[in-house]
Design a protein around this motif. Structure first.
Motif, mmCIF file in Angstrom:
data_model
loop_
_atom_site.group_PDB
_atom_site.id
_atom_site.type_symbol
_atom_site.label_atom_id
_atom_site.label_comp_id
_atom_site.label_asym_id
_atom_site.label_seq_id
_atom_site.Cartn_x
_atom_site.Cartn_y
_atom_site.Cartn_z
ATOM 1 N N MET A 121 -1.846 -4.170 5.012
ATOM 2 C CA MET A 121 -0.302 -3.732 4.440
ATOM 3 C C MET A 121 0.256 -4.892 4.494
ATOM 4 S SD MET A 121 -0.015 -0.125 6.472
ATOM 5 C CE MET A 121 1.671 -0.046 5.588
ATOM 6 N N PHE A 125 1.973 -6.977 0.837
ATOM 7 C CA PHE A 125 3.001 -7.113 0.526
ATOM 8 C C PHE A 125 3.262 -8.260 0.299
ATOM 9 C CE2 PHE A 125 6.947 -9.669 2.290
ATOM 10 C CZ PHE A 125 7.390 -8.829 1.675
ATOM 11 N N ASN A 162 0.287 0.419 0.205
ATOM 12 C CA ASN A 162 0.811 0.638 1.471
ATOM 13 C C ASN A 162 1.794 1.499 2.251
ATOM 14 O OD1 ASN A 162 -0.026 -1.997 2.196
ATOM 15 N ND2 ASN A 162 1.968 -2.756 1.611
#
Length: 176
Positions: A121, A125, A162
């Protein structure tokens, strides 16, 4: 504020040899993690803000989204760094407690899974923030709204990934 509480195996008093001398047992200690910036913000932007600004003309909508995402990503970067630091601290604290109790530390399976998902994740990001978001900002700055729209759609797609990974992490935390 979205607060998720789940049980962790972090109490040194529960180190046991009944199954294996190197396994920490689940405890009744509860650790609470605030996912407001990470999870709540993604949900807000994806399910509330985006549909609400859909009625705006593309130049206005894309400028607004670029500005909102810039502020949001700055805060998420800080929250992500705090999440990584506290995760490492919690694992280290548990390993130290095991060592002080005279047993070897073996990280539980759910910790491995949650750590791997968390790293994935974070990488997603970072890709959004440092690869896709600059494309959005540059396209908006140069009034290339077609490219800006594609960049925003790509950001939205990765945010969806995500969100799904975050839900999987919660399920792992609660199920294992």
């Amino acid at each position: 504020m979205l607060v998720l509480c789940y049980r962790l195996r972090i109490n040194s008093a529960t180190i046991s040899t009944d199954r294996s001398p190197h396994v920490l047992r689940r405890t009744e200690n509860t650790a609470c993690f605030v996912h407001h910036r990470l999870g709540g913000g993604m949900v807000f932007a994806h399910f509330y803000l985006r549909p609400s600004v859909a009625m705006l003309e593309p130049p206005v909508r894309l400028r607004l989204m670029a500005d909102v995402l810039g502020r949001f990503f700055r805060d998420v970067l800080g929250a992500a760094l705090i999440a990584v630091a506290t995760g490492i601290w919690m694992i280290g604290r548990t390993a130290r407690a095991a060592s002080e109790a005279g047993v070897a530390f073996q990280m539980p399976l759910d910790w491995h899974i949650m750590s791997a998902i968390g790293v994935l994740m974070l990488l997603i990001f970072l890709g959004i923030r440092f690869r896709l978001y600059p494309k959005l900002v540059n396209a908006v700055s140069s009034a290339d709204y077609e490219v800006a729209g594609r960049a925003l759609a790509s950001i939205r797609g990765w945010v969806s990934v995500n969100l799904v990974l975050g839900v999987v992490t919660v399920i792992v935390a609660l199920a294992l």
